[in-house]
Design an enzyme around this catalytic site. Structure first.
Site, short mmCIF file in Angstrom:
data_model
loop_
_atom_site.label_atom_id
_atom_site.label_comp_id
_atom_site.label_asym_id
_atom_site.label_seq_id
_atom_site.Cartn_x
_atom_site.Cartn_y
_atom_site.Cartn_z
N LYS A 163 0.86 -1.19 0.00
CA LYS A 163 0.00 0.00 0.00
C LYS A 163 0.88 1.23 0.00
O LYS A 163 2.05 1.15 0.39
CB LYS A 163 -0.87 0.00 1.26
CG LYS A 163 -2.08 0.90 1.20
CD LYS A 163 -3.13 0.37 0.24
CE LYS A 163 -4.52 0.68 0.66
NZ LYS A 163 -5.46 -0.37 0.30
N1 GLU Z 1 -7.41 -0.19 -2.75
C1 GLU Z 1 -8.22 -1.36 -2.88
C2 GLU Z 1 -8.21 -2.16 -1.60
O1 GLU Z 1 -7.91 -1.67 -0.54
C3 GLU Z 1 -7.87 -2.17 -4.11
C4 GLU Z 1 -6.48 -2.71 -4.14
C5 GLU Z 1 -6.13 -3.35 -5.49
O2 GLU Z 1 -6.98 -3.52 -6.33
O3 GLU Z 1 -4.94 -3.66 -5.63
O4 GLU Z 1 -8.56 -3.31 -1.59
#
Ligand code: GLU
Length: 409
Positions: free
Chosen positions: A102
């Protein structure tokens, strides 16, 4: 308590039941790599804007790191670390061949012009391009970022590595994105909620819902639950809530939001506060905004019969304990909102194969994966007499731990 500690608390609760050794626990909890970069850009005013960007790669035992990029004033190292760890468990819960990561930039995107956002995104990618890529780490949208930001990322990354659409997911459909990706998290939320209600012989039709947050996830969740016959009685955003016990007219509400960019002021409901929404008497409460919403006191005041976590990390451990004590089931984030990353996986697969799937196939496959994951986690929770969250973490930890052992440390 900080966000990463909270995630580790949930991890520990599950790890204890799995009898993991202290060494393996530390190995699974510790992020592989954390990067902090300065993202300096020229603002429209001619001044220099100094921003700080982060990318935390938590674990890649099961495949390339995967996870969103957030543009928000609350972004910091601890939040990125916590959310990266959640991604490791989320991708494992739905059995995708990915790890977890992230990141984001500490900024207020609502105060930046389109040109500033583009420069910020390109500068951030310039700084981290060597650590991302289709087989390394694949970013995606999260709070404050969208398909346009992903398109800039693909383009900027391409300047260094050539045409690689699989280097990022959540792109616009007409720019190597997947059909159904934008709606995927909300669609998945509705499917998981339907399955959960089904376990007590209830249906979405005739059930009442309050949704905190009306951004991408909250609004699509409302739409799909509404299509299944659910009654959305309250929604909110950062400015306040609106309530209508007869059910909100979502088409009208969306028209209002598209003009005024907030739910408040909508004539088809009464104004209320976010706090009132979170404590109203409703069948299902769906937090779909920031993390860290439920503390102990709020958890005691909640009157909903079921909580489905659309946001990442909305429940502090002290609140989770209250929900368990009070017998209010919580469908945890790592399962409830996994539809987004499931369709990110489909987008990545389509990009690698240079082949496009129709929307029907995307939704059918997304539904199948989420129904299977829900069944596995729910059955495990019943068998072991643990909460859905502990069961989800147990399943995920076993999968990641097994991959680590098979691959060798
Ligand atoms: N930001 C989204 C989550 O927290 C999607 C992450 C992604 O698709 O890699 O799941």
């Amino acid at each position: 308590m900080q966000a990463f500690e909270a995630t580790n608390y949930y991890f520990d609760q599950a790890a204890r039941r799995l009898d993991l050794s202290e060494n393996i626990r530390t190995l699974l909890m510790t992020p592989d790599r954390e990067v902090r970069v300065e993202v300096a850009i020229e603002l429209d005013s001619g001044k220099i804007g100094n921003f700080i960007g982060y990318r935390v790669q938590h674990d890649n035992a099961r495949g390339p790191y995967k996870g969103g990029l957030r543009y928000h004033p609350a972004v910091d190292q601890d939040e990125a670390r916590s959310l990266a760890s959640l991604m490791t468990w989320k991708t494992a819960v739905v059995d995708l061949p990915f790890g977890g990561a992230k990141g984001g930039v500490n900024c207020d995107p609502t105060k930046l012009s389109r040109g500033e956002l583009e420069r910020l995104t390109r500068k951030f990618i310039e700084k981290i391009h060597d650590m991302i890529g289709p087989d390394k780490d694949i970013p995606a949208p999260d709070m404050g970022t969208d398909a346009q930001v992903m398109a800039w990322i693909m383009n900027e990354y391409g300047k260094y590595e050539g045409f690689q659409p699989a280097c990022v997911t959540g792109k616009p459909v007409e720019f190597h994105g997947s059909a159904g990706r934008e709606a995927a998290t909300g669609f998945g939320l509705a499917i998981v909620t339907r399955e959960m209600l089904g376990r007590s012989n209830r249906t979405v039709a005739g059930t009442t819902f309050a949704i905190q947050g009306y951004g991408n996830v909250g609004s699509f969740t409302a739409r799909f639950l509404g299509q299944m016959g659910g009654k959305i009685v309250a929604v909110s955003d950062a400015y306040g809530a609106i309530v209508n016990p007869e059910g909100l007219d979502l088409a009208e509400l969306d028209r209002h939001v598209s003009v005024s960019h907030k739910v408040v002021g909508y004539k088809g409901g009464d104004a209320a506060t976010n706090e009132q929404l979170l404590t109203m008497s409703v069948d299902v409460l769906i937090p779909a905004a920031l993390g860290g919403v439920f503390d102990r006191d709020l958890a005691r005041a909640v009157q909903a019969g079921l909580i489905v976590e659309a946001a990442n990390g909305p429940t502090w451990p002290e609140a989770d304990e209250v929900f368990v004590e009070r017998g209010i089931p919580v469908v945890p984030d790592v399962l409830a909102n996994a539809g987004g990353v499931v369709v990110s996986y489909f987008e990545w697969v389509q990009n690698l194969q240079h082949f496009r799937w129709p929307i029907e196939q995307v939704q059918r496959e997304e539904e199948r994966r989420l129904v299977d994951a829900f069944r596995e986690i729910h059955d495990l929770a019943e068998r072991k007499s643990v909460s859905l969250r502990t069961a989800a973490f147990m399943k995920a930890i076993s999968r990641v731990g097994r991959a680590k052992i098979l691959g060798g440390i």
